[in-house]
Design a protein around this motif. Structure first.
Motif, PDB file in Angstrom:
ATOM      1  N   UNK A  71      35.326 -53.468 -10.669  1.00  0.00           N
ATOM      2  CA  UNK A  71      33.906 -53.296 -11.007  1.00  0.00           C
ATOM      3  C   UNK A  71      33.592 -51.848 -11.355  1.00  0.00           C
ATOM      4  N   UNK A  72      32.497 -51.644 -12.045  1.00  0.00           N
ATOM      5  CA  UNK A  72      32.080 -50.318 -12.467  1.00  0.00           C
ATOM      6  C   UNK A  72      30.641 -50.072 -12.042  1.00  0.00           C
ATOM      7  N   UNK A  73      30.245 -48.797 -12.088  1.00  0.00           N
ATOM      8  CA  UNK A  73      28.917 -48.376 -11.630  1.00  0.00           C
ATOM      9  C   UNK A  73      28.177 -47.746 -12.791  1.00  0.00           C
ATOM     10  N   UNK A  74      26.894 -48.039 -12.881  1.00  0.00           N
ATOM     11  CA  UNK A  74      26.063 -47.429 -13.905  1.00  0.00           C
ATOM     12  C   UNK A  74      24.760 -46.929 -13.310  1.00  0.00           C
ATOM     13  N   UNK A  75      24.062 -46.110 -14.092  1.00  0.00           N
ATOM     14  CA  UNK A  75      22.774 -45.559 -13.672  1.00  0.00           C
ATOM     15  C   UNK A  75      21.663 -46.279 -14.434  1.00  0.00           C
ATOM     16  N   UNK A  76      20.663 -46.735 -13.699  1.00  0.00           N
ATOM     17  CA  UNK A  76      19.490 -47.370 -14.295  1.00  0.00           C
ATOM     18  C   UNK A  76      18.501 -46.305 -14.760  1.00  0.00           C
ATOM     19  N   UNK A  77      17.577 -46.689 -15.613  1.00  0.00           N
ATOM     20  CA  UNK A  77      16.596 -45.729 -16.143  1.00  0.00           C
ATOM     21  C   UNK A  77      15.767 -45.053 -15.059  1.00  0.00           C
ATOM     22  N   UNK A  78      15.589 -45.726 -13.924  1.00  0.00           N
ATOM     23  CA  UNK A  78      14.794 -45.139 -12.844  1.00  0.00           C
ATOM     24  C   UNK A  78      15.634 -44.279 -11.901  1.00  0.00           C
ATOM     25  N   UNK A  79      16.934 -44.063 -12.235  1.00  0.00           N
ATOM     26  CA  UNK A  79      17.792 -43.217 -11.410  1.00  0.00           C
ATOM     27  C   UNK A  79      18.517 -43.967 -10.312  1.00  0.00           C
ATOM     28  N   UNK A 106      32.079 -51.272  -4.894  1.00  0.00           N
ATOM     29  CA  UNK A 106      33.274 -51.300  -5.743  1.00  0.00           C
ATOM     30  C   UNK A 106      34.518 -51.362  -4.870  1.00  0.00           C
ATOM     31  N   UNK A 107      34.578 -50.535  -3.839  1.00  0.00           N
ATOM     32  CA  UNK A 107      35.746 -50.511  -2.949  1.00  0.00           C
ATOM     33  C   UNK A 107      35.960 -51.888  -2.319  1.00  0.00           C
ATOM     34  N   UNK A 108      34.889 -52.540  -1.898  1.00  0.00           N
ATOM     35  CA  UNK A 108      34.997 -53.871  -1.285  1.00  0.00           C
ATOM     36  C   UNK A 108      35.568 -54.903  -2.250  1.00  0.00           C
ATOM     37  N   UNK A 109      35.438 -54.657  -3.546  1.00  0.00           N
ATOM     38  CA  UNK A 109      35.856 -55.633  -4.560  1.00  0.00           C
ATOM     39  C   UNK A 109      37.121 -55.231  -5.309  1.00  0.00           C
ATOM     40  N   UNK A 110      37.848 -54.259  -4.781  1.00  0.00           N
ATOM     41  CA  UNK A 110      39.104 -53.874  -5.432  1.00  0.00           C
ATOM     42  C   UNK A 110      40.087 -55.040  -5.376  1.00  0.00           C
ATOM     43  N   UNK A 111      40.856 -55.251  -6.445  1.00  0.00           N
ATOM     44  CA  UNK A 111      41.870 -56.303  -6.415  1.00  0.00           C
ATOM     45  C   UNK A 111      42.873 -56.030  -5.302  1.00  0.00           C
ATOM     46  N   UNK A 112      43.347 -57.074  -4.643  1.00  0.00           N
ATOM     47  CA  UNK A 112      44.313 -56.871  -3.558  1.00  0.00           C
ATOM     48  C   UNK A 112      45.560 -56.146  -4.039  1.00  0.00           C
ATOM     49  N   UNK A 113      45.979 -55.177  -3.252  1.00  0.00           N
ATOM     50  CA  UNK A 113      47.236 -54.487  -3.517  1.00  0.00           C
ATOM     51  C   UNK A 113      47.264 -53.564  -4.719  1.00  0.00           C
ATOM     52  N   UNK A 114      46.114 -53.303  -5.324  1.00  0.00           N
ATOM     53  CA  UNK A 114      46.158 -52.402  -6.488  1.00  0.00           C
ATOM     54  C   UNK A 114      46.327 -50.983  -5.977  1.00  0.00           C
ATOM     55  N   UNK A 115      47.193 -50.273  -6.631  1.00  0.00           N
ATOM     56  CA  UNK A 115      47.514 -48.936  -6.169  1.00  0.00           C
ATOM     57  C   UNK A 115      47.128 -47.888  -7.178  1.00  0.00           C
ATOM     58  N   UNK A 116      47.761 -46.754  -7.126  1.00  0.00           N
ATOM     59  CA  UNK A 116      47.382 -45.675  -8.037  1.00  0.00           C
ATOM     60  C   UNK A 116      47.595 -46.067  -9.492  1.00  0.00           C
ATOM     61  N   UNK A 117      46.849 -45.425 -10.366  1.00  0.00           N
ATOM     62  CA  UNK A 117      46.979 -45.673 -11.794  1.00  0.00           C
ATOM     63  C   UNK A 117      48.393 -45.328 -12.250  1.00  0.00           C
ATOM     64  N   UNK A 118      48.913 -46.145 -13.140  1.00  0.00           N
ATOM     65  CA  UNK A 118      50.229 -45.895 -13.699  1.00  0.00           C
ATOM     66  C   UNK A 118      50.076 -45.432 -15.144  1.00  0.00           C
ATOM     67  N   UNK A 119      51.063 -44.708 -15.623  1.00  0.00           N
ATOM     68  CA  UNK A 119      51.051 -44.244 -17.004  1.00  0.00           C
ATOM     69  C   UNK A 119      51.430 -45.438 -17.867  1.00  0.00           C
ATOM     70  N   UNK A 120      50.504 -45.830 -18.727  1.00  0.00           N
ATOM     71  CA  UNK A 120      50.729 -46.987 -19.580  1.00  0.00           C
ATOM     72  C   UNK A 120      49.404 -47.611 -19.967  1.00  0.00           C
ATOM     73  N   UNK A 121      49.469 -48.827 -20.486  1.00  0.00           N
ATOM     74  CA  UNK A 121      48.274 -49.527 -20.949  1.00  0.00           C
ATOM     75  C   UNK A 121      48.046 -50.795 -20.150  1.00  0.00           C
ATOM     76  N   UNK A 122      46.931 -51.446 -20.419  1.00  0.00           N
ATOM     77  CA  UNK A 122      46.565 -52.666 -19.692  1.00  0.00           C
ATOM     78  C   UNK A 122      47.572 -53.789 -19.908  1.00  0.00           C
ATOM     79  N   UNK A 123      48.338 -53.745 -20.989  1.00  0.00           N
ATOM     80  CA  UNK A 123      49.332 -54.782 -21.232  1.00  0.00           C
ATOM     81  C   UNK A 123      50.556 -54.637 -20.325  1.00  0.00           C
ATOM     82  N   UNK A 124      50.652 -53.513 -19.612  1.00  0.00           N
ATOM     83  CA  UNK A 124      51.867 -53.216 -18.858  1.00  0.00           C
ATOM     84  C   UNK A 124      51.793 -53.377 -17.338  1.00  0.00           C
ATOM     85  N   UNK A 125      50.658 -53.748 -16.720  1.00  0.00           N
ATOM     86  CA  UNK A 125      50.641 -53.719 -15.246  1.00  0.00           C
ATOM     87  C   UNK A 125      51.634 -54.654 -14.592  1.00  0.00           C
TER      88      UNK A 125
END
Length: 137
Positions: A71-79, A106-125
């Motif tokens: 999940x991602x976080x955004x800012x609403x017009x009212x802050x 966001x932390x509560x909804x992290x996919x199970x077992x996902x770890x640090x970002x790897x060098x590569x693209x979304x096709x490679x996880x």
């Protein structure tokens, strides 16, 4: 965390994630707060951050296309803040007055077992995760 991930976090923290930010934008303060709170959370700091449209996204890879499974976080017009995702077509998870609450969602909804970002693209996880499980790079 890779050097690439650290460098991108530093750049976002320094520039508020935008190449040009309108002077006096009411969204700037809440956006900077959100980025700082997310960066302070070790579980999110390990992901590749990217921004756009006053949103902070997290990817499990450093290349594009990014992963769209966090999940991602955004800012609403009212802050205030909203949490959506992991996909653009997903319904809004919640709105909150607090950057801390948004980050926690966001932390509560992290996919199970996902770890640090790897060098590569979304096709490679899958390939990366298979190597990671066997001690590969």
């Amino acid at each position: 965390m890779t050097d690439i991930v650290e460098a991108v976090w530093r750049k976002i923290l320094a520039t508020a994630g935008e190449p040009t930010v309108p002077e006096g934008s009411p969204l700037l303060g809440p956006f900077i707060e959100m980025v700082r709170v997310a960066h302070a959370e070790p579980q999110l700091r390990q992901f590749y951050p990217w921004t756009g449209m006053w949103e902070l996204h997290f990817s499990r890879c450093t290349g594009f296309p990014p992963t769209w499974d966090i999940p991602y976080i955004g800012v609403l017009r009212d802050g205030r803040y909203y949490v959506e995702g992991p996909h653009r077509s997903s319904p809004r998870i919640a709105e909150t007055d607090s950057a801390q609450a948004a980050v926690a969602m966001v932390v509560e909804r992290l996919p199970p077992g996902c770890g640090p970002a790897f060098v590569g693209t979304a096709e490679e996880p899958a390939a990366y995760e298979g190597k990671a499980d066997t001690g590969g790079p």
